[in-house]
Enzyme design. Structure first.
Site, PDB file in Angstrom:
ATOM      1  N   LYS A 284       3.981  26.244  -1.659  1.00  0.00           N
ATOM      2  CA  LYS A 284       2.853  26.750  -2.439  1.00  0.00           C
ATOM      3  C   LYS A 284       2.745  26.169  -3.839  1.00  0.00           C
ATOM      4  O   LYS A 284       3.740  25.898  -4.505  1.00  0.00           O
ATOM      5  CB  LYS A 284       2.962  28.276  -2.566  1.00  0.00           C
ATOM      6  CG  LYS A 284       2.677  28.987  -1.261  1.00  0.00           C
ATOM      7  CD  LYS A 284       1.198  29.131  -0.997  1.00  0.00           C
ATOM      8  CE  LYS A 284       0.718  30.405  -1.627  1.00  0.00           C
ATOM      9  NZ  LYS A 284      -0.682  30.653  -1.366  1.00  0.00           N
ATOM     10  N   GLU A 291      -6.078  32.445 -12.417  1.00  0.00           N
ATOM     11  CA  GLU A 291      -6.330  33.802 -11.909  1.00  0.00           C
ATOM     12  C   GLU A 291      -6.221  34.842 -13.027  1.00  0.00           C
ATOM     13  O   GLU A 291      -6.984  35.806 -13.083  1.00  0.00           O
ATOM     14  CB  GLU A 291      -5.335  34.133 -10.793  1.00  0.00           C
ATOM     15  CG  GLU A 291      -5.520  33.274  -9.562  1.00  0.00           C
ATOM     16  CD  GLU A 291      -4.387  33.481  -8.572  1.00  0.00           C
ATOM     17  OE1 GLU A 291      -3.401  32.721  -8.628  1.00  0.00           O
ATOM     18  OE2 GLU A 291      -4.475  34.426  -7.775  1.00  0.00           O
TER      19      GLU A 291
END
Ligand code: ARG
Length: 460
Positions: A284, A291
């Site tokens: 990842k 965000e």
């Protein structure tokens, strides 16, 4: 301790819960510099007006400067029992210089004092926000310049709409940031009046000079109404509104970064400096900073809403409710500053995949409008009719699984016999982007002009 502050009226101190709910020094110590500046201006004015002696004023000034140094050095002993920044500094001054300290609070109240400090703090905070927005704009303009003629899909409804230049897209956020700057400038200009000398609420019987303190503190003028001076907090609401709107603009670009760096889009990549990993999934790369910026309006608009509700229905003049203003404003501006730094960082860090962008720009019949425009221009069709013809051709192409540029001419002519092979010149993402040369349009020639305008505006 508690009751010593209030002198004769009080025989014993507050309960521990009274002290706990009342104390604000853990928050308002952030006003220390402004509080000292305000007190220096006030003491000098009192002396100039013959209300205190110049010897006392000098001692007060020297004592306050020494306290400033202690605070800066982190060796000031803040005492919650002394309630707030104002009483802490005044008590320290008394400890340092003795009796003259007691003359500082002549013709002043903590009500005009805190309003003065808070306006000074917010003026500086607006300035910092503007600087943060400028840095963000610079990073965006630099990226835009490097990609002024890269073609990407423009979206409406997040559906592929028409090809645009990546530089044009990035400059959109530069424009938004400019309006945010304007809002901070407006807020800063309107709040720049001095409450000092309004005293508790009614003014004072001492012959003070409010122009003098206003000038020294960089305010444009003293506030005209003493009740207004101590009770208004709309200046803080206005600054929080500006912060909220700025955070909403940032959150929108942040969301695009989240989308663009996802595998589904594959438009962009953040380096390791702005990516985070997963504790379980080794592959990842998460855009956590984007965000978190996307989330900031939750906190900043929350602070605005919070202060609106604190102020709502408050009668004149000062009420202790108003002490709750500072924590909300401080966290909102802290959040905004961090969000701006993160966005400037990501705007500089992000890199784009030219081929993916160009391929995506040409997908999903993004040149259907160009076909309709060609029919208008070359065949003289009314736009509504051209729209219909183009739509029918898209339908035919979709059936064959072909882009417009690969659809055989005779298939087009089956819909509109007058179409010629020249139509293929307008059927590409790049041609589409380059054709939109209207003022404010996405053609790279226009984008280049805008970049020059921005570079000029942002230089120095
Ligand atoms: N700490 C107070 C505030 O932040 C200062 C003003 C207090 N005034 C008073 N009358 N208790 O609002």
């Amino acid at each position: 301790s508690g009751h010593d502050m209030w002198g004769g009226r009080f025989a014993s101190g507050p309960s521990s819960v009274m002290e706990a709910i009342n104390t604000s020094v853990h928050i308002d110590k952030r006003l220390a510099e402004q509080d000292i500046d305000g007190s220096l201006a006030h003491a000098a004015m009192l002396a100039a007006c013959g209300i205190i002696s110049s010897e006392d004023a000098e001692q007060i000034a020297a004592g306050l400067e020494a306290i400033r140094q202690d605070i800066r050095a982190g060796c000031f002993d803040w005492k919650p029992s002394l309630e707030d920044v104002h009483m802490n500094i005044e008590a320290a001054l008394k400890e340092r210089i003795g009796a003259p300290a007691g003359r500082l609070h002549t013709a002043r109240s903590r009500n005009d004092q805190v309003a003065t400090d808070f306006r000074l703090w917010l003026r500086a905070a607006c300035e910092r926000a503007i600087e943060g927005l400028r840095a963000y704009q610079r990073a965006l303009v630099e990226k835009a310049e490097a990609h002024f003629d890269w073609v990407m899909p423009g979206f409406t409804h997040l559906q592929t709409a028409q090809p645009v230049s990546l530089g044009h897209h990035l400059l959109c956020w530069v424009e938004a940031a400019e309006r945010d700057i304007g809002r901070f400038e407006d807020a800063s200009r309107r709040l720049n009046e001095s409450p000092l000398g309004a005293a508790a609420l009614a003014g004072t019987a001492f012959a003070i000079d409010r122009e003098m303190t206003a000038r020294r503190l960089g305010f444009d003028r003293p506030m005209a109404n003493s009740l207004d001076a101590v009770s208004a907090r709309d200046f803080a609401l206005e600054a929080l509104s500006a912060a909220t709107i700025a955070s909403v603009n940032l959150s929108r670009f942040a969301e695009e970064i989240v989308l663009w760096t996802s595998r589904r889009f594959g438009f962009a990549r953040l380096t390791d400096a702005f990516s985070t990993g997963s504790s379980i999934m080794p592959q990842k790369r998460n855009p956590d900073a984007a965000e978190l910026v996307r989330a900031k309006p939750g906190r900043i608009a929350g602070a605005l809403q919070g202060l609106i509700l604190v102020c709502k229905g408050l009668p004149l003049a000062y009420s202790k409710d108003l002490q709750e203003d500072k924590a909300l404003v401080f966290t909102a501006f802290d959040d905004l500053e961090l969000a701006l730094a993160a966005m400037a960082g990501m705007a500089a860090d992000i890199s784009f995949d030219r081929d993916v962008l160009e391929a995506a720009a040409g997908e999903a019949y993004s040149d259907a409008t160009d076909l309709a425009d060609w029919l208008v221009r070359e065949l003289g069709l009314p736009f509504r009719e051209a729209h219909h013809v183009s739509g029918s051709i898209v339908k035919a192409a979709e059936k064959k699984g072909l882009p417009l540029s690969k659809l055989p001419l005779d298939e087009m002519q089956a819909v509109e016999p007058r179409i010629t092979k020249d139509v293929f010149e307008v059927l590409s993402a790049r041609a589409s982007m380059e054709s939109r040369t209207s003022q404010g349009g996405t053609s790279p020639v226009r984008v280049k002009e805008q970049i020059a305008v921005w570079k000029d505006r942002l230089k120095g």
